[in-house]
Each structure stands twice: as structure tokens, then as C-alpha cells.
Design a protein around this motif. Structure first.
Motif, mmCIF file in Angstrom:
data_model
loop_
_atom_site.group_PDB
_atom_site.id
_atom_site.type_symbol
_atom_site.label_atom_id
_atom_site.label_comp_id
_atom_site.label_asym_id
_atom_site.label_seq_id
_atom_site.Cartn_x
_atom_site.Cartn_y
_atom_site.Cartn_z
ATOM 1 N N LEU A 91 3.167 2.839 -9.863
ATOM 2 C CA LEU A 91 2.735 2.704 -8.419
ATOM 3 C C LEU A 91 3.870 3.658 -7.575
ATOM 4 C CD1 LEU A 91 2.034 -1.061 -7.860
ATOM 5 C CD2 LEU A 91 0.337 0.826 -8.043
ATOM 6 N N PRO A 92 3.279 4.366 -6.658
ATOM 7 C CA PRO A 92 2.199 4.615 -6.286
ATOM 8 C C PRO A 92 1.247 5.199 -7.351
ATOM 9 C CG PRO A 92 3.346 6.125 -5.324
ATOM 10 C CD PRO A 92 4.299 5.329 -5.902
ATOM 11 N N PRO A 93 -0.058 5.014 -7.366
ATOM 12 C CA PRO A 93 -0.953 5.496 -8.276
ATOM 13 C C PRO A 93 -1.094 7.076 -8.412
ATOM 14 C CG PRO A 93 -2.139 4.447 -6.654
ATOM 15 C CD PRO A 93 -1.056 4.133 -6.462
ATOM 16 N N PRO A 94 -1.137 7.551 -9.617
ATOM 17 C CA PRO A 94 -1.351 9.269 -9.535
ATOM 18 C C PRO A 94 -2.895 9.370 -9.337
ATOM 19 C CG PRO A 94 -1.193 8.230 -11.763
ATOM 20 C CD PRO A 94 -1.008 7.070 -10.931
ATOM 21 N N ASN A 95 -3.137 10.572 -9.500
ATOM 22 C CA ASN A 95 -4.833 11.225 -9.475
ATOM 23 C C ASN A 95 -5.395 10.837 -8.187
ATOM 24 O OD1 ASN A 95 -4.209 12.374 -11.951
ATOM 25 N ND2 ASN A 95 -4.792 10.312 -12.934
ATOM 26 N N GLY A 96 -4.753 10.651 -7.072
ATOM 27 C CA GLY A 96 -5.197 10.454 -5.822
ATOM 28 C C GLY A 96 -5.981 9.138 -5.574
ATOM 29 N N ARG A 97 -5.650 8.298 -6.482
ATOM 30 C CA ARG A 97 -5.827 6.709 -6.423
ATOM 31 C C ARG A 97 -5.237 6.040 -5.256
ATOM 32 N NH1 ARG A 97 -10.399 5.102 -9.066
ATOM 33 N NH2 ARG A 97 -9.725 3.199 -9.661
ATOM 34 N N ALA A 98 -5.807 4.895 -4.889
ATOM 35 C CA ALA A 98 -5.272 4.125 -3.751
ATOM 36 C C ALA A 98 -4.792 2.840 -4.295
ATOM 37 C CB ALA A 98 -6.130 3.920 -2.511
ATOM 38 N N ALA A 99 -3.963 2.194 -3.462
ATOM 39 C CA ALA A 99 -3.298 0.751 -3.834
ATOM 40 C C ALA A 99 -3.608 -0.135 -2.773
ATOM 41 C CB ALA A 99 -1.881 1.025 -4.422
ATOM 42 N N THR A 100 -3.983 -1.374 -2.990
ATOM 43 C CA THR A 100 -4.099 -2.260 -1.922
ATOM 44 C C THR A 100 -3.473 -3.598 -2.485
ATOM 45 O OG1 THR A 100 -6.129 -1.195 -1.115
ATOM 46 C CG2 THR A 100 -5.555 -3.606 -0.571
ATOM 47 N N PRO A 101 -2.376 -4.094 -1.706
ATOM 48 C CA PRO A 101 -1.719 -5.329 -2.272
ATOM 49 C C PRO A 101 -2.390 -6.298 -1.745
ATOM 50 C CG PRO A 101 -0.589 -4.274 -0.454
ATOM 51 C CD PRO A 101 -1.514 -3.427 -0.632
ATOM 52 N N LEU A 102 -2.427 -7.616 -2.710
ATOM 53 C CA LEU A 102 -3.026 -8.588 -2.321
ATOM 54 C C LEU A 102 -2.014 -10.058 -2.281
ATOM 55 C CD1 LEU A 102 -5.984 -8.625 -5.057
ATOM 56 C CD2 LEU A 102 -5.899 -7.937 -2.854
ATOM 57 N N HIS A 103 -2.051 -10.401 -1.276
ATOM 58 C CA HIS A 103 -1.096 -11.532 -0.859
ATOM 59 C C HIS A 103 -1.581 -13.000 -0.641
ATOM 60 C CE1 HIS A 103 1.345 -7.683 0.131
ATOM 61 N NE2 HIS A 103 2.290 -8.491 -0.159
ATOM 62 N N ARG A 104 -1.079 -13.684 -1.028
ATOM 63 C CA ARG A 104 -1.336 -15.199 -0.792
ATOM 64 C C ARG A 104 0.021 -15.943 0.007
ATOM 65 N NH1 ARG A 104 -5.868 -18.069 -0.216
ATOM 66 N NH2 ARG A 104 -5.632 -20.304 -0.695
ATOM 67 N N GLY A 105 -0.269 -16.099 1.116
ATOM 68 C CA GLY A 105 0.909 -16.444 2.069
ATOM 69 C C GLY A 105 1.847 -15.332 1.961
ATOM 70 N N ASP A 106 3.133 -15.798 1.504
ATOM 71 C CA ASP A 106 4.121 -14.372 1.445
ATOM 72 C C ASP A 106 4.309 -14.290 0.099
ATOM 73 O OD1 ASP A 106 4.639 -14.734 4.203
ATOM 74 O OD2 ASP A 106 6.088 -16.476 3.990
ATOM 75 N N ALA A 158 -0.903 -9.535 -6.674
ATOM 76 C CA ALA A 158 -1.325 -8.476 -7.499
ATOM 77 C C ALA A 158 -1.575 -7.331 -6.577
ATOM 78 C CB ALA A 158 -2.482 -8.826 -8.176
ATOM 79 N N THR A 159 -1.923 -6.248 -7.183
ATOM 80 C CA THR A 159 -2.237 -4.887 -6.523
ATOM 81 C C THR A 159 -3.457 -4.268 -7.030
ATOM 82 O OG1 THR A 159 0.203 -4.326 -5.667
ATOM 83 C CG2 THR A 159 -1.487 -2.467 -5.826
ATOM 84 N N LEU A 160 -4.504 -3.995 -6.074
ATOM 85 C CA LEU A 160 -5.623 -3.432 -6.667
ATOM 86 C C LEU A 160 -5.378 -1.926 -6.518
ATOM 87 C CD1 LEU A 160 -8.497 -5.577 -5.100
ATOM 88 C CD2 LEU A 160 -7.362 -5.522 -7.163
ATOM 89 N N ILE A 161 -5.586 -1.023 -7.616
ATOM 90 C CA ILE A 161 -5.608 0.394 -7.891
ATOM 91 C C ILE A 161 -7.019 0.799 -7.801
ATOM 92 C CG2 ILE A 161 -4.927 2.396 -8.976
ATOM 93 C CD1 ILE A 161 -2.420 0.582 -9.943
ATOM 94 N N HIS A 162 -7.345 1.586 -6.885
ATOM 95 C CA HIS A 162 -8.883 1.848 -6.749
ATOM 96 C C HIS A 162 -8.965 3.203 -5.953
ATOM 97 C CE1 HIS A 162 -8.314 1.221 -2.093
ATOM 98 N NE2 HIS A 162 -7.765 0.091 -2.639
ATOM 99 N N ARG A 163 -10.203 3.860 -6.104
ATOM 100 C CA ARG A 163 -10.445 5.131 -5.673
ATOM 101 C C ARG A 163 -10.207 5.077 -4.104
ATOM 102 N NH1 ARG A 163 -15.803 4.722 -3.036
ATOM 103 N NH2 ARG A 163 -17.110 2.808 -3.798
ATOM 104 N N GLN A 164 -10.141 6.475 -3.679
ATOM 105 C CA GLN A 164 -9.770 6.603 -2.157
ATOM 106 C C GLN A 164 -11.230 6.400 -1.486
ATOM 107 O OE1 GLN A 164 -7.186 7.100 -0.613
ATOM 108 N NE2 GLN A 164 -5.513 8.136 -1.909
ATOM 109 N N GLY A 165 -11.119 5.901 -0.221
ATOM 110 C CA GLY A 165 -12.434 5.674 0.599
ATOM 111 C C GLY A 165 -13.035 4.361 0.353
#
Length: 575
Positions: A322-337, A341-348
Motif C-alpha cells: 500500500l498504496p497499491p501499484p498498477n493504478g489500483r485504488a485503496a479504500t479503508p474500512l473502519h468500524r468506529g475508530d 481492512a482496506t479494499l484494493i480495487h480498480r479506479q473509478g
């Protein structure tokens, strides 16, 4: 009362008002001059209303549901430019929005799923659609149109008119038809390209919706092409057939969106079942596959934070960058504070906060279970790597001791033995004590050599496992059935050699060493019971291997299986 019911009620009221307006002057109504037109008008409008109502129930689809409400309103409002109405408000709204339905449908399709326009081409097409259909064909043409000045004294007043210029109004309307034709074909090309370049999961998810939308826009584009010569959208026979085709395509579009909503609920139910029984999601792939299908990204990864949170691993404890290579995007997942986990997914990928909240509400327990499981695996991998380093360090220390004994104490003793022999040669009378000292010295050198070989044989490091085991067979009752003639990592060769040496020390022994499926497999059979090999079994387990023994018919068979490429394993394979 929920907002969605208010929006649905407004659409239902608009449908009733539209039917009443169409009946006031049938000659100006597209629906009532077309066979089964009233059915098509209400069928398409109500299909969009029902689909919008269903989508508004899910937080992640609320924006799409709102856009579909707008599209259904625009479909009904296309009948409001009927001069037979007595309301100036209704007539003026109809003049402005009679061609707005394609723009509203395009906005909804371009923003699906998630309700947001994810790229600049999509935003440009949506803005151009409203500018052409509302700005040019609607308000622009109505600005120079006064029905009363054209001889229609009973027509309602046009609130948009600032002057009466029929030629200019006709010119603006013609420009609108030309621009609308170009916009529609650009929209069709964009949707086709987006469908063809999307992944397999995205095609399965949005493909039916896009195909139905393409059918609708193609029918609208053909009607615009048919209207190029006259400069305005008409209501002749072909226009009526194309309008009915548009209605049918809108009904199919609403059905496709509703079907995808049902599928999404079923997928959400699968995620919920994982929450109820998180043990079902313990395999590394099930939870990832379920979320990947829910978000229409087959290459999606889930990275779990470990340690102080700066390092991330997947469900199998493999490191994730992280940050992910190859133009991928990362979205963190939080439960409260807590960062789960972090989702690594395609851009857009349309991941908005409401979608994340919905996803977390259905999967937080399974994700927490996956995070703890991954953290345990990471700690276990760390322990194994630490154990491998300790074993490797022990081997290195034994090699160092062997070198020190060979180059230090042994050389000194050999030098002393040579000195005694020289003294014997020079002496005419050899004392008995000198003979005794020479014998003791030779015995000490022999024992020192045995000790050095026991610590770590030089031949093992220099020539490899096969040569070292064969040399061991020259001094012991050792029968060799098979030996691979390749080099292995030092820590594996030393482990196998120690096993063979320990078991063949005082009894007849048979050994077979093979490789299979990425593992180094050693079978050692000895007569009688098995010697104490607890420390050797611990060493093999530390190297992520398997140690088994079986005694039958007066013989003991020991098998050791060692992975050839285990994590933390020494990379040095010798010369």
C-alpha cells in the motif's frame, strides 16, 4: 412518510395529469395518436416509478433511484406541451421539458451503479444532454415562440417567450435536433466502449442495463435522424412507432435494474450469513469473492492491517503493498475508530460512503474474523521465519566451530605430533614416555576430527548432500537407495544429513532421498527401535516440514518432508 413515497406519489399524480392533458387535444398527443399509445405511456412511466421506488430502499442505490424518478417525470412531461391545456404553467413546463427524457435516462445510466458520474466523459455527456434537450430544444426555442401571435388565441401563455420570432425559433429547434443527433450517437458509442472494456463481473452486473439503455437511445437517435430535414421532433407514423419502441426499451431497462437490485439483495444476504456464521468465511477466498461480486470487481483484494498497522497482509498472510501499484485504488474500512481492512480495487469503482456503511453493516464481523485470522497467520509466519533464522544461525555457528577446530586446535596438535616424530628421529634412545605421548596425541587428533565432522562436515558445504551421505556410507552400514544430484538450500541439506547421521550411527540403515511436488522427502529405515530424535523433529517442524515415524516388523521407518521454498528459508544454495 419516507421521501421515496413522496417522490412516488408525485410521479403517480403526474401520470394522471398527463393522461388528462393528452385527452384535451388528442391531435397534439404522441400517446393518443399511436395505437396502444396510452398503455405505452403509462407502462413505461410506471415501470420507471416502480424501479425507482425499489432502488431508493437501498442506501447504495438511492442516487440512482432519484435519477430514475426524474426520468419518469420527464417521460410524462413530454405530453405537457399540448396547446389544448388551459394552464400556462403546465404549457410552459411542457415546452421546456418535452425533450428532456433522453437526458434524464442518460444521466441515470451513466451514473449507474452508485449514482455518481465517475469520469469526465460521462460528466460531459450528461451535461451536454441537459444543455441540448432543455437549454436548446426546450427553453431556447420557446424563448421566441408566442402562440397568440401565431393566431392561437385560445392557447395558454408561454412564460418563456421574450419575443415572437418564428424563424429564429425554428432555427434554434433545428440546431437542437442536429446537436441532439450528434450527442445521442456519441452517447451510444461511449456506452458500447464502456461495456466492451469492462471486466467480466462488471459486464454481468451492468451489461443487461446497458443493453436495454442502448436500445432506448438507438430508437431516440433514429427519431432525431428522421427529424433532421424538418428541423423539429414530429409525430408522424414512423415517429409513433419509434416512440413505442422507446417505451418498450424503458420498460426493459426498469426490469433489468430491478433484477440487478434483487441480485444485490441476495448477495447482501450471503454477506449477512457470513456475519451470522463467520466460520463459513474462514477460507481466504469466500469473503473476498462475495465482496468482489457485490462491487463488480473480480480483481478486488482485501488487505488487513497487522502489527502497528503500517504493514498489511491478505487473508493468507501474504504481504500486500500500500498504496497499491498498477493504478489500483485503496479504500479503508473502519468500524468506529478501528481500522479493520482496506479494499484494493480498480479506479473509478463507485464506492461512496453510503455503500461502505451498508457493506460494513453486513460484513464487519466476517471482516474482523478475517483480520484476526490473518494476524494470527502473520504472527505464525513470523515465528516460523524466526525459527528458521535460529536454525540457520545454529548451522553457521557449527560451521564456524568446525573451522576453528580444524584451523586452530587441530593444526596445533598436528604440529606437535610432527615435532614428536622429529624428536624421535633425532634421538638415539626413545623413552617410553615419548611413545606414550605420541599415541595419546594421535588419539586426540582423531577424536578432534570426529568432533569437527559431527559439528558440520566440510564435505556437506563444499560438495553437497549426495556426496556427504555417500561419504558417510563409507564408514557405516548404510545402504543408499536414491540420492538427488542437485544442490538444496544449506539449512535443508544440513537437516537431512543430521537425520541420516544420527540414525545410522550404530545400526544398519537404509536411506532414500527424493523430491516431489516442491518438497524434499527423506525416508530412513533402521533395524530396531528409533533413537531419540525429538530435537531433530523440532528442527523439521520449525522449517515447516513434516516428521513421521512408524515401527513394524522390528524396523523403524522415519520420514521427513521439507518444503523447498519455505518462507524465511535460507537462500544460499552453496557453490
Amino acid at each position: 412518510m419516507p421521501i421515496r413515497l413522496l417522490l412516488f406519489g408525485l410521479g403517480a399524480a403526474l401520470s394522471l395529469v398527463t393522461v388528462d392533458i393528452a385527452r384535451t387535444e388528442r391531435g397534439f398527443s404522441t400517446a393518443l395518436t399511436t395505437p396502444h399509445g396510452l398503455t405505452a405511456l403509462l407502462g413505461a412511466g410506471w415501470a420507471l416509478l416502480m424501479c425507482a421506488l425499489a432502488l431508493r430502499r437501498r442506501p447504495s442505490d438511492r442516487r440512482t433511484g432519484l435519477l430514475l424518478f426524474v426520468a419518469s417525470y420527464a417521460w410524462f412531461l413530454s405530453e405537457w406541451d399540448n396547446p389544448g391545456t388551459t394552464s400556462s404553467l403546465v404549457f410552459s413546463v411542457g415546452l421546456a421539458l418535452n425533450a428532456a427524457c433522453p437526458a434524464a435516462v442518460a444521466h441515470a445510466v451513466l451514473a449507474y451503479p452508485g449514482g455518481r458520474l465517475g469520469s469526465w466523459p460521462a460528466r460531459t455527456l450528461a451535461a451536454a444532454g441537459y444543455a441540448i434537450t432543455v437549454g436548446v430544444q426546450g427553453v431556447g426555442a420557446a424563448t421566441y415562440f408566442r402562440p397568440q401571435a401565431q393566431g392561437c388565441s385560445q392557447c395558454p401563455r408561454n412564460w418563456w417567450a421574450v419575443a415572437d420570432a418564428p424563424t429564429r425559433a425554428q432555427s434554434i429547434a433545428s440546431w437542437g435536433v442536429q446537436a441532439g443527433t450528434a450527442w445521442l450517437w456519441a452517447l451510444i458509442i461511449f456506452l458500447v466502449c464502456r461495456l466492451l472494456t469492462s471486466g467480466g463481473a462488471a459486464q454481468r452486473s451492468t451489461g443487461p442495463t446497458t443493453l436495454c439503455a442502448l436500445g432506448y437511445f438507438t430508437a431516440v437517435a433514429i427519431s432525431y435522424l428522421h427529424s433532421l430535414d424538418r428541423g423539429f421532433l414530429g409525430t408522424d407514423g414512423l415517429d409513433g412507432q419509434l416512440w413505442q419502441t422507446q417505451a418498450g426499451a424503458l420498460i426493459l431497462l426498469a426490469a433489468a435494474l430491478t433484477a440487478e437490485t434483487v441480485r444485490a439483495r441476495l448477495r447482501h444476504g450471503e454477506l449477512t450469513r457470513m456475519v451470522i456464521n463467520p466460520g463459513d468465511a474462514a477460507t481466504p477466498s469466500r469473503l473476498r469473492d462475495a465482496i468482489a461480486e457485490r462491487l463488480a470487481d473480480p480483481d478486488l483484494q482485501i488487505a488487513y492491517p497487522v502489527g502497528d498497522g503500517n504493514d498489511h497482509v491478505d487473508a493468507a498472510a501474504n504481504p500486500v503493498a500500500l498504496p497499491p501499484p498498477n493504478g489500483r485504488a485503496a479504500t479503508p474500512l473502519h468500524r468506529g475508530d478501528t481500522h479493520i481492512a482496506t479494499l484494493i480495487h480498480r479506479q473509478g469503482l463507485p464506492i461512496d460512503p453510503s455503500a461502505m456503511n451498508e457493506l460494513m453493516s453486513g460484513t464487519h464481523m466476517a471482516l474482523e474474523h478475517g483480520r484476526l485470522h490473518a494476524e494470527c497467520l502473520a504472527q505464525l509466519a513470523g515465528l516460523r521465519a524466526s525459527g528458521t533464522r535460529i536454525v540457520t544461525a545454529g548451522d553457521e555457528e557449527r560451521r564456524r566451530l568446525e573451522r576453528d577446530l580444524h584451523d586452530g586446535a587441530q593444526q596445533r596438535l598436528v604440529g606437535l605430533a610432527l615435532g614428536l616424530r622429529l624428536l624421535r628421529l633425532r634421538s638415539t634412545a626413545v623413552p617410553d614416555r615419548l611413545d606414550w605421548a605420541e599415541q595419546e596425541l594421535d588419539q586426540a587428533i582423531a577424536e578432534l576430527r570426529r568432533l569437527a565432522r559431527g559439528l558440520h562436515p566440510v564435505l556437506l558445504k563444499e560438495a553437497g548432500l549426495a556426496v556427504a551421505v555417500e561419504a558417510l556410507g563409507h564408514t557405516r552400514d548404510l545402504r543408499i537407495e536414491a540420492l538427488p544430484r542437485v544442490r538444496f538450500p544449506d539449512v535443508l541439506e544440513s537437516t537431512v544429513y543430521l537425520m541420516v547421521a544420527r540414525m545410522s550411527e550404530s545400526r544398519a540403515t537404509t536411506v532414500r532421498i527424493d523430491t516431489c511436488d516442491g518438497r524434499l522427502i527423506t525416508h530412513v529405515t533402521v533395524a530396531g527401535g528409533m533413537p531419540d530424535l525429538a530435537d531433530l523433529a523440532d528442527r523439521i517442524t520449525t522449517l515447516e516440514g513434516e516428521f513421521t515415524s512408524r515401527t513394524e516388523h522390528g524396523q523403524t521407518r522415519v520420514t521427513a518432508q521439507l518444503p523447498l521454498h519455505s518462507p524465511g528459508q535460507a537462500a544460499d544454495t552453496g557453490p
